[in-house]
Design a protein around this motif. Structure first.
Motif, PDB file in Angstrom:
ATOM      1  N   PHE A   1       0.825  -1.221   0.000  1.00 22.87           N
ATOM      2  CA  PHE A   1       0.000   0.000   0.000  1.00 22.87           C
ATOM      3  C   PHE A   1       0.855   1.264   0.000  1.00 22.87           C
ATOM      4  CE2 PHE A   1       1.017  -1.616   4.095  1.00 22.87           C
ATOM      5  CZ  PHE A   1       1.582  -0.521   4.707  1.00 22.87           C
ATOM      6  N   CYS A   2       2.168   1.131  -0.207  1.00 20.31           N
ATOM      7  CA  CYS A   2       3.077   2.275  -0.062  1.00 20.31           C
ATOM      8  C   CYS A   2       3.719   2.607  -1.407  1.00 20.31           C
ATOM      9  CB  CYS A   2       4.163   1.944   0.958  1.00 20.31           C
ATOM     10  SG  CYS A   2       5.344   3.290   1.174  1.00 20.31           S
TER      11      CYS A   2
ATOM     12  N   MET B   1       9.723   8.715   9.247  1.00 17.93           N
ATOM     13  CA  MET B   1       8.597   8.105   8.535  1.00 17.93           C
ATOM     14  C   MET B   1       8.599   8.462   7.056  1.00 17.93           C
ATOM     15  SD  MET B   1       5.359   8.502  11.079  1.00 17.93           S
ATOM     16  CE  MET B   1       5.434   7.998  12.796  1.00 17.93           C
ATOM     17  N   GLY B   2       9.729   8.971   6.573  1.00 19.29           N
ATOM     18  CA  GLY B   2       9.808   9.283   5.145  1.00 19.29           C
ATOM     19  C   GLY B   2      10.110   8.024   4.352  1.00 19.29           C
TER      20      GLY B   2
ATOM     21  N   GLY C   1      11.944   4.789   3.068  1.00 19.17           N
ATOM     22  CA  GLY C   1      12.907   3.824   3.592  1.00 19.17           C
ATOM     23  C   GLY C   1      12.524   3.192   4.914  1.00 19.17           C
ATOM     24  N   GLU C   2      13.250   2.129   5.255  1.00 18.35           N
ATOM     25  CA  GLU C   2      13.059   1.436   6.529  1.00 18.35           C
ATOM     26  C   GLU C   2      14.262   1.764   7.408  1.00 18.35           C
ATOM     27  OE1 GLU C   2      10.904  -0.326   8.453  1.00 18.35           O
ATOM     28  OE2 GLU C   2      12.636  -0.327   9.773  1.00 18.35           O
TER      29      GLU C   2
ATOM     30  N   SER D   1      10.032   5.004  13.064  1.00 18.58           N
ATOM     31  CA  SER D   1       8.918   4.166  12.621  1.00 18.58           C
ATOM     32  C   SER D   1       9.471   2.976  11.854  1.00 18.58           C
ATOM     33  CB  SER D   1       7.994   4.988  11.716  1.00 18.58           C
ATOM     34  OG  SER D   1       6.949   4.180  11.230  1.00 18.58           O
ATOM     35  N   THR D   2       9.011   1.787  12.239  1.00 13.15           N
ATOM     36  CA  THR D   2       9.522   0.580  11.576  1.00 13.15           C
ATOM     37  C   THR D   2       8.400  -0.364  11.179  1.00 13.15           C
ATOM     38  OG1 THR D   2      10.983  -1.344  11.793  1.00 13.15           O
ATOM     39  CG2 THR D   2       9.884  -0.598  13.807  1.00 13.15           C
TER      40      THR D   2
ATOM     41  N   SER E   1       4.590   0.016  12.309  1.00 12.31           N
ATOM     42  CA  SER E   1       3.622  -0.076  11.206  1.00 12.31           C
ATOM     43  C   SER E   1       3.017  -1.474  11.222  1.00 12.31           C
ATOM     44  CB  SER E   1       4.333   0.191   9.877  1.00 12.31           C
ATOM     45  OG  SER E   1       4.799   1.510   9.858  1.00 12.31           O
TER      46      SER E   1
ATOM     47  N   HIS F   1      -0.685  -2.535  10.832  1.00 11.94           N
ATOM     48  CA  HIS F   1      -1.629  -2.604   9.704  1.00 11.94           C
ATOM     49  C   HIS F   1      -2.499  -3.854   9.615  1.00 11.94           C
ATOM     50  CE1 HIS F   1       0.510   0.923   8.520  1.00 11.94           C
ATOM     51  NE2 HIS F   1       1.585   0.273   8.147  1.00 11.94           N
TER      52      HIS F   1
ATOM     53  N   GLU G   1       0.792   2.077  14.133  1.00 14.51           N
ATOM     54  CA  GLU G   1       0.232   2.681  12.926  1.00 14.51           C
ATOM     55  C   GLU G   1      -0.605   1.634  12.183  1.00 14.51           C
ATOM     56  OE1 GLU G   1       4.417   3.846  12.180  1.00 14.51           O
ATOM     57  OE2 GLU G   1       3.492   5.575  11.218  1.00 14.51           O
TER      58      GLU G   1
ATOM     59  N   VAL H   1      -2.950   1.558   8.740  1.00 16.77           N
ATOM     60  CA  VAL H   1      -3.497   2.247   7.565  1.00 16.77           C
ATOM     61  C   VAL H   1      -4.872   1.643   7.242  1.00 16.77           C
ATOM     62  CG1 VAL H   1      -2.258   0.729   5.919  1.00 16.77           C
ATOM     63  CG2 VAL H   1      -2.976   3.006   5.207  1.00 16.77           C
TER      64      VAL H   1
ATOM     65  N   PHE I   1      -5.911   5.722   4.312  1.00 16.56           N
ATOM     66  CA  PHE I   1      -5.003   5.410   3.194  1.00 16.56           C
ATOM     67  C   PHE I   1      -4.882   6.595   2.233  1.00 16.56           C
ATOM     68  CE2 PHE I   1      -4.807   3.720  -1.252  1.00 16.56           C
ATOM     69  CZ  PHE I   1      -3.468   3.358  -1.222  1.00 16.56           C
ATOM     70  N   ASN I   2      -3.669   6.916   1.849  1.00 11.47           N
ATOM     71  CA  ASN I   2      -3.431   7.964   0.855  1.00 11.47           C
ATOM     72  C   ASN I   2      -3.190   7.311  -0.493  1.00 11.47           C
ATOM     73  OD1 ASN I   2      -3.464  10.283   2.584  1.00 11.47           O
ATOM     74  ND2 ASN I   2      -1.560   9.502   3.440  1.00 11.47           N
TER      75      ASN I   2
ATOM     76  N   CYS J   1       1.719  10.510   4.013  1.00 13.44           N
ATOM     77  CA  CYS J   1       2.363   9.212   4.253  1.00 13.44           C
ATOM     78  C   CYS J   1       2.233   8.320   3.034  1.00 13.44           C
ATOM     79  CB  CYS J   1       1.653   8.447   5.358  1.00 13.44           C
ATOM     80  SG  CYS J   1       1.803   9.159   6.939  1.00 13.44           S
ATOM     81  N   GLY J   2       3.313   7.685   2.673  1.00 13.95           N
ATOM     82  CA  GLY J   2       3.263   6.711   1.592  1.00 13.95           C
ATOM     83  C   GLY J   2       3.232   7.345   0.214  1.00 13.95           C
TER      84      GLY J   2
HETATM   85  N1  SAH Z   1       9.466   1.927   6.779  1.00  9.26           N
HETATM   86  C1  SAH Z   1       8.985   2.612   7.912  1.00  9.26           C
HETATM   87  C2  SAH Z   1       8.796   4.106   7.740  1.00  9.26           C
HETATM   88  C3  SAH Z   1       8.189   4.606   6.461  1.00  9.26           C
HETATM   89  S1  SAH Z   1       6.454   4.534   6.238  1.00  9.26           S
HETATM   90  C4  SAH Z   1       7.691   1.968   8.368  1.00  9.26           C
HETATM   91  O1  SAH Z   1       7.236   1.040   7.714  1.00  9.26           O
HETATM   92  O2  SAH Z   1       7.197   2.337   9.417  1.00  9.26           O
HETATM   93  C5  SAH Z   1       5.726   5.621   7.368  1.00  9.26           C
HETATM   94  C6  SAH Z   1       4.259   5.286   7.658  1.00  9.26           C
HETATM   95  O3  SAH Z   1       3.400   5.597   6.546  1.00  9.26           O
HETATM   96  C7  SAH Z   1       4.074   3.823   7.930  1.00  9.26           C
HETATM   97  O4  SAH Z   1       3.228   3.571   8.982  1.00  9.26           O
HETATM   98  C8  SAH Z   1       3.480   3.360   6.630  1.00  9.26           C
HETATM   99  O5  SAH Z   1       2.866   2.148   6.787  1.00  9.26           O
HETATM  100  C9  SAH Z   1       2.550   4.508   6.290  1.00  9.26           C
HETATM  101  N2  SAH Z   1       2.117   4.501   4.892  1.00  9.26           N
HETATM  102  C10 SAH Z   1       2.799   4.033   3.841  1.00  9.26           C
HETATM  103  N3  SAH Z   1       2.075   4.170   2.712  1.00  9.26           N
HETATM  104  C11 SAH Z   1       0.913   4.751   3.046  1.00  9.26           C
HETATM  105  C12 SAH Z   1      -0.231   5.189   2.308  1.00  9.26           C
HETATM  106  N4  SAH Z   1      -0.311   5.063   0.981  1.00  9.26           N
HETATM  107  N5  SAH Z   1      -1.234   5.768   2.986  1.00  9.26           N
HETATM  108  C13 SAH Z   1      -1.146   5.938   4.321  1.00  9.26           C
HETATM  109  N6  SAH Z   1      -0.096   5.553   5.065  1.00  9.26           N
HETATM  110  C14 SAH Z   1       0.918   4.966   4.445  1.00  9.26           C
END
Ligand code: SAH
Length: 375
Positions: free
Chosen positions: A129-130, A173-174, A176-177, A208-209, A230, A232, A274, A276, A307-308, A351-352
């Motif tokens: 979803f990212c 939360m940008g 990358g992991e 955030s992981t 994260s 979900h 977190e 989504v 969700f974005n 996010c994402g």
């Molecule tokens: N890799 C790390 C940090 C990056 S993602 C992690 O997984 O936490 C930062 C947050 O944004 C995470 O919770 C991720 O699941 C969420 N995210 C990613 N894509 C998204 C989307 N399309 N809509 C809403 N949240 C999203």
């Protein structure tokens, strides 16, 4: 400091001082026969005053400034685009030396200003979803490139605010992991907490992981920051699909690691979970009950993220009514729940949606395998 010959300097790349924590810069200076307190002075100039010109460091001796100019530099990623959203959100596109671009986002709120920082160029994980996942993975960021995002954002925002502190919180939360780029992320976070640098409190720096368990177990001994997970999904079958790293580190293993993390330090209050909200995928009443069960015994608060969407995604955002019903089930069980407001929609800063410009998608597989071995 011993002078270096000109030929030597020409052959070598200059040392980027943004790559150093205070401790490491002290060691570096001691090695060069310089007084360690000079390191603290220079860290302050770099990070408190966002200075990148040694000549402006007026309390540093002229001789040392001259020497530093020869072999060192202060080089943050270059800002190539600075977009402001109608709601005050800012997004910077930063170009790295190898031509890759990363994105950093600033989200102002009434009582805080949060900077969302990237840890890698692209991402090696494949969360379905990212949108960052779609870009593939290129490489890890260096300490200078991670802390350079804070440096560049502060330099851009602070003068407009009359010198007032605007960035009060940082979330990793940008793109990358962060736990798959362990050491540079740790050093960058040390600078965020360092009173001589950004002086943020540990409650205001959040990693955030997606749940890299061995690295998460190491994190608590390295640096004292807040944790967001994260999650979900509350069952492995679903989480395997949404967050594929779950196949390697399933929910039970992850929750045990979170509990250990929380035991480490008394100051840690709660993990942010977190979640989504994906229409018809993970948003049913049954999904809510599974989440409650999964979170038993974990001191946490749940952050529901609508969700974005991004182009060509198979998912849709859950309707507001569904998100509210899901939230109410969690609250009724005693959980603390907030629904995240979507910000920066008009500039794709949510996010994402951070995509940057990532070259070379093909290395994801290789990198992932290597990292698995390391952790
Ligand atoms: N890799 C790390 C940090 C990056 S993602 C992690 O997984 O936490 C930062 C947050 O944004 C995470 O919770 C991720 O699941 C969420 N995210 C990613 N894509 C998204 C989307 N399309 N809509 C809403 N949240 C999203």
């Amino acid at each position: 400091m011993p002078a270096m010959s000109n030929t030597n300097i020409k052959q070598q790349q200059k040392v980027n001082l943004l790559d150093f924590t205070t401790e490491k810069l002290k060691d570096f200076f001691i090695e060069k026969g310089e007084k360690p307190f000079r390191a603290t002075q220079i860290i302050k100039w770099m990070h408190q005053y966002c200075v990148d010109d040694f000549d402006q460091m007026t309390n540093v001796s002229k001789a040392l400034r001259h020497e530093l100019q020869k072999f060192a530099e202060i080089r943050a990623p270059e800002v190539v685009l600075d977009k402001a959203s109608s709601d005050g959100t800012h997004k910077w596109l930063l170009r790295l030396e190898d031509g890759n671009c990363i994105e950093t986002v600033f989200i102002p709120e009434k009582d805080r200003g949060t900077l969302c920082v990237s840890s890698q160029v692209g991402c090696a994980l494949d969360c379905t979803f990212c949108s960052t996942a779609r870009q593939g993975f290129n490489r890890n960021l260096t300490v200078a490139e991670i802390i350079g995002q804070l440096w560049a954002a502060k330099r851009s925002l602070q003068p407009k605010a009359g010198g007032e502190r605007v960035i009060s919180n940082v979330v990793m939360m940008g793109m990358g992991e962060p736990l798959l780029n362990f050491k540079p992320v740790i050093d960058a976070m040390k600078l965020m907490l360092d009173d001589n640098a950004y002086g943020l409190s540990k409650r205001r720096v959040t990693l955030s992981t997606s749940g890299v368990v061995p690295a998460l177990d190491r994190l608590r001994d390295e640096v004292d920051v807040s944790l967001a997970l994260s999650l979900h999904a509350g069952n492995d079958q679903l989480r395997d699909k949404l967050v594929p790293i779950n196949k390697k580190y399933p929910i039970k293993m992850l929750m045990d690691s979170c509990k250990r993390f929380m035991k480490g330090k008394a100051a840690r209050e709660r993990i942010t979970i977190e979640y989504v909200m994906l229409d018809g995928v993970n948003d049913s009443d049954q999904n809510a009950r599974e989440l409650i069960y999964t979170l038993k015994g974990v001191p946490c608060k749940v952050n529901l993220i609508p969700f974005n969407p991004f182009p060509d995604t198979r998912y849709k955002r859950s309707p507001t009514k569904r998100i509210n019903q899901f939230r109410d089930i969690l609250i009724a069980s005693g959980l603390i729940v907030v629904t995240r407001r979507t910000r920066g929609d008009d500039i794709d800063a949510a996010c994402g949606q951070l995509a940057g410009e990532v070259n070379d998608r093909s290395r994801r597989e290789i990198h992932f395998l290597r990292i698995e071995k390391e952790t």
